[in-house]
Design an enzyme around this catalytic site. Structure first.
Site, mmCIF file in Angstrom:
data_model
loop_
_atom_site.group_PDB
_atom_site.id
_atom_site.type_symbol
_atom_site.label_atom_id
_atom_site.label_comp_id
_atom_site.label_asym_id
_atom_site.label_seq_id
_atom_site.Cartn_x
_atom_site.Cartn_y
_atom_site.Cartn_z
ATOM 1 N N ASP A 92 -13.564 15.618 32.144
ATOM 2 C CA ASP A 92 -14.329 14.369 32.269
ATOM 3 C C ASP A 92 -13.858 13.303 31.290
ATOM 4 O O ASP A 92 -14.568 12.327 31.049
ATOM 5 C CB ASP A 92 -15.823 14.647 32.022
ATOM 6 C CG ASP A 92 -16.367 15.698 32.967
ATOM 7 O OD1 ASP A 92 -16.088 15.599 34.169
ATOM 8 O OD2 ASP A 92 -17.058 16.617 32.497
ATOM 9 N N SER A 132 -14.025 8.589 27.793
ATOM 10 C CA SER A 132 -15.096 9.521 28.148
ATOM 11 C C SER A 132 -15.765 8.968 29.401
ATOM 12 O O SER A 132 -16.438 7.936 29.345
ATOM 13 C CB SER A 132 -16.107 9.661 27.003
ATOM 14 O OG SER A 132 -17.165 10.524 27.371
ATOM 15 N N ARG A 133 -15.559 9.634 30.523
ATOM 16 C CA ARG A 133 -15.974 9.062 31.802
ATOM 17 C C ARG A 133 -17.474 9.138 32.033
ATOM 18 O O ARG A 133 -18.029 8.325 32.769
ATOM 19 C CB ARG A 133 -15.228 9.764 32.942
ATOM 20 C CG ARG A 133 -13.710 9.600 32.849
ATOM 21 C CD ARG A 133 -12.993 10.193 34.055
ATOM 22 N NE ARG A 133 -11.551 10.085 33.891
ATOM 23 C CZ ARG A 133 -10.780 11.045 33.385
ATOM 24 N NH1 ARG A 133 -11.328 12.201 33.019
ATOM 25 N NH2 ARG A 133 -9.487 10.875 33.253
ATOM 26 N N ILE A 134 -18.140 10.101 31.445
ATOM 27 C CA ILE A 134 -19.573 10.259 31.705
ATOM 28 C C ILE A 134 -20.406 10.286 30.428
ATOM 29 O O ILE A 134 -21.626 10.312 30.488
ATOM 30 C CB ILE A 134 -19.844 11.556 32.509
ATOM 31 C CG1 ILE A 134 -19.413 12.790 31.715
ATOM 32 C CG2 ILE A 134 -19.149 11.505 33.849
ATOM 33 C CD1 ILE A 134 -19.735 14.092 32.414
#
Length: 498
Positions: A343, A368-370
């Site tokens: 992620d 940090s995608r989420i």
């Protein structure tokens, strides 16, 4: 033994009595095979037509193996335990069992190998439950959104690359740039945060392994950490099984409603061990001689890390896989595979490491995608534009090297960027609380750190740290309350003193 079929603690006598009571005479068929050859941690076996993949095998001399390759004429097995008596012609028997590990709270604070044997000199933990090493990942209906923060204690990560509980965040970089140090800082920061940790050491030298364990013990982190060790001298089979063993330990806690953190140090070595096994078993090689299912190997491991829904206990498993690059080449086969699975990634750069910017995290390549969804609202508010402003500063700083004259507004941005870069420097093994993170962000955003003198900045940060110890303030306090608190702490320091 880890794979003994009979129960422990004296219950084997009761089990034996039940077997005798229900014993009936009759025709019984038993299937067995013979060892054709043994070498390099691999055994080739003839016979056993009913063998299944990943089934445990028992050899006549007491050795144990795991079915890893099925062929028309013979099968290949990984040797898990090998005696000196194992040789060509030894009989082999099926067990009908899959590889499992004893799990439970008794593993906290222990150092074990991938088969569950203690390596810390202590007695074998008394654990009643067992969990298979390789199982399916939780189904979609059992998962929930990542919405709770996992604080790393590192300023640059918690502000600009935040992590959430249940996230899979890759740590990537060349050898010797601080990947293990960053992962250890994250583990140390989980003290008193109700997060159980599992640290998996794959193919590390014994000196490095001892160093990690001693550090965890010295800082009080071993009490809530399980260390799974497959040393460099171990067989490739044990190195291959190590991350799955660590995952089984953390997964047990996750399914029982606990929050866990697991570090895989590192998956580059794991991939090489899997390649070695595959080539020894004569599987067709693919790119860089890795087998074609190397992507599936890591995806099925990392997909088991998630955040469970409340209806399934609400536990979580956060994964920090580490992968090593060569000369900063993140487009290599294994790094690109792991980047696509995880992620986000934290990229550590050798140039930054050499310049003294520690931790050497390259914010331009890290994402940090989420994790932003899991940030505390107050921290998220203060850090909203911080990463963008820092990226703009890095770009502007490049132009200043050509001696161009800048406008006053641009010069101010460069000064603030230099201040921010100085703030983000941090010594290892000094994890910081989320309250401290918010304190320096508010101070920076309100201009209290406008003095670019590094000595003044370090003095202000020290005052904030000591002030939080003596006069704690709640993380959810309003910005006005934080400003009042900062005014009382920082008065008389730097340009905003008095």
């Amino acid at each position: 033994m880890p794979f003994h079929a009979t129960p422990r603690n004296g219950s084997s006598l009761a089990r034996l009595g039940e077997q005798v009571e229900h014993y009936r005479f009759g025709l019984r068929l038993e299937e067995y095979g013979k060892v054709l050859s043994v070498g390099d941690g691999i055994a080739w076996i003839r016979g056993l037509p009913s063998a299944a993949m990943d089934e445990l095998l028992m050899f006549g001399d007491g050795s144990r193996g795991l079915v890893f390759h099925l062929g028309n004429q013979r099968l290949g097995a990984i040797l898990l335990e090998q005696t000196v008596g194992l040789a060509s012609g030894s009989p082999v028997y099926l067990t009908g069992q899959r590889l499992a590990l004893s799990v439970g709270d008794g593993l906290a604070g222990r150092v074990i190998d991938p088969l569950g044997k203690p390596l810390d000199g202590g007695p074998a933990p008394e654990l009643a439950l067992r969990r298979e090493l390789d199982v399916s990942s939780p189904p979609i209906v059992a998962r929930d959104f990542v919405d709770r923060p996992l604080y790393t204690g590192t300023k640059i990560v918690d502000a600009m690359i935040p992590l959430g509980r249940g996230q899979r965040q890759l740590i990537i970089g060349d050898n010797g740039v601080g990947k293990t140090s960053l992962a250890l800082d994250v583990v140390l920061n989980q003290r008193d945060r109700d997060v159980l940790c599992v640290y998996v050491l794959i193919g590390q030298k014994r000196s490095d392994t001892i160093s990690v364990i001693d550090l965890l013990r010295r800082y009080g982190a071993l009490a809530y950490t399980t260390v799974v060790v497959a040393e460099a001298s171990d067989s490739p089979g044990l190195k291959y099984l190590a991350p799955f063993a660590g995952c089984a330990v953390a997964e047990y806690w996750m399914w029982h409603g606990r929050d866990t953190l697991i570090v895989y140090d590192d998956l580059s070595t794991h991939a090489r061990a899997y390649r070695e096994l595959s080539l020894l078993l004569r599987r067709p090689p693919g790119r860089e001689a890795y087998p074609g299912d190397i992507f599936f190997l890591h995806s099925r491991l990392l997909e088991r890390s998630t955040c469970l829904a409340a209806s399934h206990g609400g536990g979580s498993m956060t994964a920090l896989p580490i992968v090593e690059t060569e000369q900063g080449e993140i487009a290599a086969y294994i790094p690109t595979n792991l980047i696509s699975i995880t992620d986000g990634q934290i990229y550590l750069d050798r140039r930054l490491f050499g310049s003294g910017f520690l931790p050497a995290i390259d914010i331009t390549r890290s994402v940090s995608r989420i994790g932003g969804r899991a940030q505390h609202p107050r921290i998220k508010e203060e850090a909203a534009r911080m990463k963008l402003d820092f990226l703009q500063f890095l770009e502007l700083e490049t132009f200043t090297r050509f001696g161009s004259k800048l406008e006053a507004s641009m010069e101010q941005k460069i000064r603030r960027g230099q201040v921010l870069r100085e703030i983000l420097k941090q010594e290892r093994l000094v994890p910081l609380s989320p309250e401290f993170q918010l304190a320096w962000m508010v101070a920076y955003n309100t201009g209290r750190f406008d003095d670019p003198d590094p000595a003044t900045i370090r003095q202000q940060l020290d005052v904030l740290a000591k002030g939080l110890e003596r006069f704690p303030i709640d993380l959810s306090a309003s910005r006005e309350e934080w400003n009042q608190w900062l005014d009382r702490r920082l008065s008389g320091i730097g340009r905003h003193g008095g």
